[in-house]
Write a protein that holds these residues in place. Structure first.
Motif, PDB file in Angstrom:
ATOM      1  N   GLU A 191      44.013  43.297  44.171  1.00  6.61           N
ATOM      2  CA  GLU A 191      43.324  42.044  44.477  1.00  6.61           C
ATOM      3  C   GLU A 191      42.116  42.298  45.354  1.00  6.61           C
ATOM      4  OE1 GLU A 191      42.826  38.492  43.400  1.00  6.61           O
ATOM      5  OE2 GLU A 191      44.680  39.495  42.776  1.00  6.61           O
ATOM      6  N   SER A 192      42.287  43.149  46.376  1.00  4.79           N
ATOM      7  CA  SER A 192      41.180  43.377  47.312  1.00  4.79           C
ATOM      8  C   SER A 192      40.059  44.181  46.643  1.00  4.79           C
ATOM      9  CB  SER A 192      41.673  44.032  48.603  1.00  4.79           C
ATOM     10  OG  SER A 192      41.858  45.410  48.406  1.00  4.79           O
ATOM     11  N   ILE A 193      40.426  45.109  45.727  1.00  7.60           N
ATOM     12  CA  ILE A 193      39.393  45.864  44.991  1.00  7.60           C
ATOM     13  C   ILE A 193      38.588  44.899  44.111  1.00  7.60           C
ATOM     14  CG2 ILE A 193      39.010  47.546  43.138  1.00  7.60           C
ATOM     15  CD1 ILE A 193      41.395  49.154  44.284  1.00  7.60           C
ATOM     16  N   LEU A 194      39.282  44.035  43.387  1.00  8.13           N
ATOM     17  CA  LEU A 194      38.587  43.094  42.482  1.00  8.13           C
ATOM     18  C   LEU A 194      37.733  42.113  43.271  1.00  8.13           C
ATOM     19  CD1 LEU A 194      41.395  42.528  39.812  1.00  8.13           C
ATOM     20  CD2 LEU A 194      39.275  43.832  39.540  1.00  8.13           C
ATOM     21  N   GLU A 195      38.193  41.767  44.467  1.00  7.05           N
ATOM     22  CA  GLU A 195      37.411  40.864  45.319  1.00  7.05           C
ATOM     23  C   GLU A 195      36.120  41.539  45.779  1.00  7.05           C
ATOM     24  OE1 GLU A 195      39.225  38.678  49.007  1.00  7.05           O
ATOM     25  OE2 GLU A 195      40.377  38.215  47.185  1.00  7.05           O
ATOM     26  N   GLU A 196      36.266  42.800  46.182  1.00  2.00           N
ATOM     27  CA  GLU A 196      35.095  43.576  46.607  1.00  2.00           C
ATOM     28  C   GLU A 196      34.082  43.665  45.461  1.00  2.00           C
ATOM     29  OE1 GLU A 196      33.835  48.192  47.663  1.00  2.00           O
ATOM     30  OE2 GLU A 196      35.966  47.706  47.485  1.00  2.00           O
ATOM     31  N   ILE A 197      34.582  43.954  44.241  1.00  2.00           N
ATOM     32  CA  ILE A 197      33.709  44.110  43.077  1.00  2.00           C
ATOM     33  C   ILE A 197      32.973  42.816  42.758  1.00  2.00           C
ATOM     34  CG2 ILE A 197      33.783  44.422  40.552  1.00  2.00           C
ATOM     35  CD1 ILE A 197      35.957  46.582  41.066  1.00  2.00           C
ATOM     36  N   SER A 198      33.671  41.672  42.935  1.00  2.00           N
ATOM     37  CA  SER A 198      33.048  40.393  42.544  1.00  2.00           C
ATOM     38  C   SER A 198      32.058  39.871  43.581  1.00  2.00           C
ATOM     39  CB  SER A 198      34.119  39.341  42.273  1.00  2.00           C
ATOM     40  OG  SER A 198      34.771  39.025  43.488  1.00  2.00           O
ATOM     41  N   SER A 199      32.033  40.477  44.768  1.00  6.46           N
ATOM     42  CA  SER A 199      31.124  40.017  45.815  1.00  6.46           C
ATOM     43  C   SER A 199      29.669  40.144  45.353  1.00  6.46           C
ATOM     44  CB  SER A 199      31.330  40.849  47.078  1.00  6.46           C
ATOM     45  OG  SER A 199      30.159  40.814  47.865  1.00  6.46           O
ATOM     46  N   PRO A 200      28.877  39.074  45.536  1.00  5.44           N
ATOM     47  CA  PRO A 200      27.474  39.111  45.083  1.00  5.44           C
ATOM     48  C   PRO A 200      26.672  40.234  45.741  1.00  5.44           C
ATOM     49  CG  PRO A 200      28.106  36.886  45.751  1.00  5.44           C
ATOM     50  CD  PRO A 200      29.241  37.774  46.145  1.00  5.44           C
ATOM     51  N   SER A 201      27.123  40.716  46.890  1.00  2.00           N
ATOM     52  CA  SER A 201      26.360  41.765  47.583  1.00  2.00           C
ATOM     53  C   SER A 201      26.618  43.150  46.985  1.00  2.00           C
ATOM     54  CB  SER A 201      26.716  41.777  49.064  1.00  2.00           C
ATOM     55  OG  SER A 201      28.072  42.180  49.214  1.00  2.00           O
ATOM     56  N   GLN A 202      27.623  43.272  46.131  1.00  2.00           N
ATOM     57  CA  GLN A 202      27.967  44.573  45.554  1.00  2.00           C
ATOM     58  C   GLN A 202      27.420  44.708  44.143  1.00  2.00           C
ATOM     59  OE1 GLN A 202      29.463  47.030  47.054  1.00  2.00           O
ATOM     60  NE2 GLN A 202      30.254  46.004  48.887  1.00  2.00           N
ATOM     61  N   ASN A 203      26.773  45.849  43.859  1.00  2.00           N
ATOM     62  CA  ASN A 203      26.304  46.088  42.481  1.00  2.00           C
ATOM     63  C   ASN A 203      27.452  46.666  41.652  1.00  2.00           C
ATOM     64  OD1 ASN A 203      24.812  46.338  40.174  1.00  2.00           O
ATOM     65  ND2 ASN A 203      23.795  48.223  40.799  1.00  2.00           N
ATOM     66  N   GLU A 231      30.853  45.397  38.751  1.00  2.00           N
ATOM     67  CA  GLU A 231      31.372  44.356  37.867  1.00  2.00           C
ATOM     68  C   GLU A 231      32.664  44.871  37.232  1.00  2.00           C
ATOM     69  OE1 GLU A 231      31.879  41.436  37.195  1.00  2.00           O
ATOM     70  OE2 GLU A 231      30.164  40.651  36.065  1.00  2.00           O
ATOM     71  N   ALA A 232      33.599  43.963  36.975  1.00  2.00           N
ATOM     72  CA  ALA A 232      34.817  44.323  36.235  1.00  2.00           C
ATOM     73  C   ALA A 232      34.674  43.769  34.826  1.00  2.00           C
ATOM     74  CB  ALA A 232      36.040  43.735  36.928  1.00  2.00           C
ATOM     75  N   VAL A 233      34.628  44.668  33.852  1.00  2.00           N
ATOM     76  CA  VAL A 233      34.455  44.255  32.448  1.00  2.00           C
ATOM     77  C   VAL A 233      35.777  44.472  31.728  1.00  2.00           C
ATOM     78  CG1 VAL A 233      33.296  44.867  30.286  1.00  2.00           C
ATOM     79  CG2 VAL A 233      31.982  44.747  32.395  1.00  2.00           C
ATOM     80  N   VAL A 234      36.210  43.475  30.975  1.00  2.00           N
ATOM     81  CA  VAL A 234      37.467  43.620  30.237  1.00  2.00           C
ATOM     82  C   VAL A 234      37.192  44.310  28.898  1.00  2.00           C
ATOM     83  CG1 VAL A 234      39.414  42.396  29.189  1.00  2.00           C
ATOM     84  CG2 VAL A 234      38.403  41.543  31.329  1.00  2.00           C
ATOM     85  N   LEU A 235      37.916  45.395  28.647  1.00  2.00           N
ATOM     86  CA  LEU A 235      37.859  46.074  27.345  1.00  2.00           C
ATOM     87  C   LEU A 235      39.021  45.529  26.514  1.00  2.00           C
ATOM     88  CD1 LEU A 235      37.175  49.755  28.495  1.00  2.00           C
ATOM     89  CD2 LEU A 235      35.527  47.967  27.900  1.00  2.00           C
ATOM     90  N   GLU A 236      38.709  45.118  25.275  1.00  2.00           N
ATOM     91  CA  GLU A 236      39.708  44.363  24.522  1.00  2.00           C
ATOM     92  C   GLU A 236      40.300  45.080  23.326  1.00  2.00           C
ATOM     93  OE1 GLU A 236      39.011  39.910  24.890  1.00  2.00           O
ATOM     94  OE2 GLU A 236      37.034  40.681  24.335  1.00  2.00           O
ATOM     95  N   LYS A 237      39.472  45.855  22.608  1.00  2.00           N
ATOM     96  CA  LYS A 237      40.051  46.476  21.415  1.00  2.00           C
ATOM     97  C   LYS A 237      39.477  47.861  21.203  1.00  2.00           C
ATOM     98  CE  LYS A 237      37.018  45.060  17.693  1.00  2.00           C
ATOM     99  NZ  LYS A 237      37.029  45.700  16.450  1.00  2.00           N
ATOM    100  N   ALA A 238      40.276  48.728  20.612  1.00  2.00           N
ATOM    101  CA  ALA A 238      39.831  50.102  20.354  1.00  2.00           C
ATOM    102  C   ALA A 238      38.858  50.083  19.179  1.00  2.00           C
ATOM    103  CB  ALA A 238      41.040  50.969  20.026  1.00  2.00           C
ATOM    104  N   PRO A 239      37.594  50.458  19.407  1.00  2.00           N
ATOM    105  CA  PRO A 239      36.629  50.440  18.306  1.00  2.00           C
ATOM    106  C   PRO A 239      36.965  51.481  17.230  1.00  2.00           C
ATOM    107  CG  PRO A 239      35.612  51.280  20.320  1.00  2.00           C
ATOM    108  CD  PRO A 239      37.004  50.884  20.673  1.00  2.00           C
ATOM    109  N   LYS A 240      36.724  51.136  15.983  1.00  2.00           N
ATOM    110  CA  LYS A 240      36.901  52.105  14.884  1.00  2.00           C
ATOM    111  C   LYS A 240      35.665  52.973  14.804  1.00  2.00           C
ATOM    112  CE  LYS A 240      38.895  52.008  11.145  1.00  2.00           C
ATOM    113  NZ  LYS A 240      39.508  51.966   9.812  1.00  2.00           N
ATOM    114  N   VAL A 241      35.870  54.282  14.909  1.00  2.00           N
ATOM    115  CA  VAL A 241      34.768  55.227  15.093  1.00  2.00           C
ATOM    116  C   VAL A 241      34.513  56.020  13.803  1.00  2.00           C
ATOM    117  CG1 VAL A 241      34.060  57.292  16.371  1.00  2.00           C
ATOM    118  CG2 VAL A 241      35.248  55.427  17.562  1.00  2.00           C
TER     119      VAL A 241
END
Length: 407
Positions: A78-90, A92-102
């Motif tokens: 929770e505290s890591i995600l909070e730190e990441i979402s802070s506007p002062s921090q460059n 972002e947490a991006v959700v990866l959803e599916k394994a791409p077919k390569v």
């Protein structure tokens, strides 16, 4: 409400101190996605770490693959995600959803040199399929989310190896095979057949595909598109003379990345055009590094994703196309990696239609000057390679495909 003390998440750290095997960490992430579980990619947090659900199976897989991991409590997560979402921090947490077919575009009979992408996919244990001209022309690309172009020459000049290798048995054999394939597919010339393939790949990207190319597949692809309908091949390549005025007929509006380039007319010169910097460089191996650009993780998540690394300075490496002349890159294409000392671009990205492309100069990130016939790179010796990480960033990137926002 009682405090939760048990662990709920696994963090795969991706900084230089925290991770024993960066490359295999991508394969683990891919494996989890293929099990239809989601992963959070923590952009710019400890080198682009991955946050996973904590399960025994995942812990075991980390141990088998030799990947460093940390077990986090709910509160710590929770505290890591909070730190990441802070506007002062460059960050972002991006959700990866599916394994791409390569898919990897590569000839059936392997050439006498390796391909960095197939090597790192095998090492990271990411599954892929190989396809070539026949499949591409039969719309086989539509099965895939991500396409890598192996060292190919889309102009029909056989890699411009003529000057040095015209008498080599592999060159003669390769030319024969290419001519037989073109004929089988109903084309009079290899250059016409390769153009048809390039146009199919272009349409795949415009329709929403992700295309990644290295070395000579980058500039030869754009040159083929720009020279559509113009004969730029000398007689030793296609049996008849080139169009003497071809330079003035080039249509730069057709390309993905490059503009205002001059083609290399001499068939004995191992070079396609002025796009490539290989022959213009005055730089020594010991000082050959390129630096990754910094983007805003919250506003520009795509280039940020593609530049995730545990270092901003990456060792340079050469290839038939080593790097790109800065002033021949279109203004709407992002330069993500550049060599400061001579201003060359090494790693670039752009949007085409609904799809994306990334061009990465050079042949093998851990083999400075790869030559025909050299021994293959053993990635066991380079599990933390920053140059190879860039390739794997591109593979995970389609997993984060943004949903269309409801309006």
């Amino acid at each position: 409400m009682g405090l939760k003390t048990y662990a709920s998440y696994i963090l795969i750290p991706m900084d230089s101190e925290g991770q024993k095997n960066h490359l295999k960490a991508y394969g683990l992430t891919y494996w989890i996605l293929s099990k239809e579980q989601k992963v959070k990619w923590l952009l710019n947090y400890r080198g682009g770490s991955f946050l996973l659900p904590d399960t025994e199976a995942i812990q075991r897989e980390c141990q088998i693959r030799g990947i460093s991991f940390e077990i986090l409590s709910d509160a710590k997560t929770e505290s890591i995600l909070e730190e990441i979402s802070s506007p002062s921090q460059n960050m972002e947490a991006v959700v990866l959803e599916k394994a791409p077919k390569v898919a990897v575009y590569t000839p059936k009979g392997k050439l006498p040199w390796d391909d960095a992408v197939t090597m790192v996919l095998q090492y990271a244990e990411i599954p892929y399929e190989t396809i070539y001209d026949e499949e591409v022309l039969n719309d086989g690309l539509l099965m895939f989310d991500w396409l890598h172009l192996h060292h190919e020459d889309f102009t029909g000049q056989y890699g411009k190896f003529y000057g040095a290798y015209k008498a080599a048995s592999w060159y003669i054999e390769e030319k024969k095979e290419a001519e037989a394939l073109a004929e089988k597919l109903g084309f009079n010339k290899v250059s016409d057949e390769k153009l048809a393939v390039a146009l199919k790949i272009r349409d795949y990207v415009i329709g929403g595909g992700f295309m990644f190319a290295m070395c000579s597949a980058t500039d030869s692809f754009d040159i083929a598109l720009a020279a559509e309908g113009i004969d730029i091949c000398e007689p030793m390549f296609d049996g008849d003379a080139s169009d003497p005025a071809y330079q003035n007929k080039i249509d730069y509006s057709r390309t993905f990345a490059f503009t205002d380039f001059t083609l290399e007319r001499n068939p004995n010169v191992y070079e396609f055009s002025s796009i490539d910097m290989t022959r213009k460089r005055v730089i020594h191996k010991s000082t050959d590094y390129f630096s990754l650009m910094e983007f805003s993780a919250k506003w520009d998540p795509i280039p940020t994703m593609l530049c995730q690394n545990h270092t901003v300075l990456v060792k340079g490496f050469m290839g038939q196309t080593t790097s790109f002349t800065r002033d021949e890159i279109k203004s709407n294409v992002l330069v993500m990696g550049e060599t400061k000392s001579n201003g060359e671009a090494k790693y670039i990205h752009g949007i085409k239609g609904k799809g994306f492309f990334t061009f990465y100069g050079g042949h093998d990130p851990e083999d400075y000057q790869h030559r025909v016939g050299d021994a293959k790179t053993e990635l066991d010796l380079h599990p933390n390679s920053p140059g190879y990480r860039l390739i794997l960033n591109n593979i995970l990137f389609p997993a984060a495909r943004k949903k269309k926002q409801k309006t």
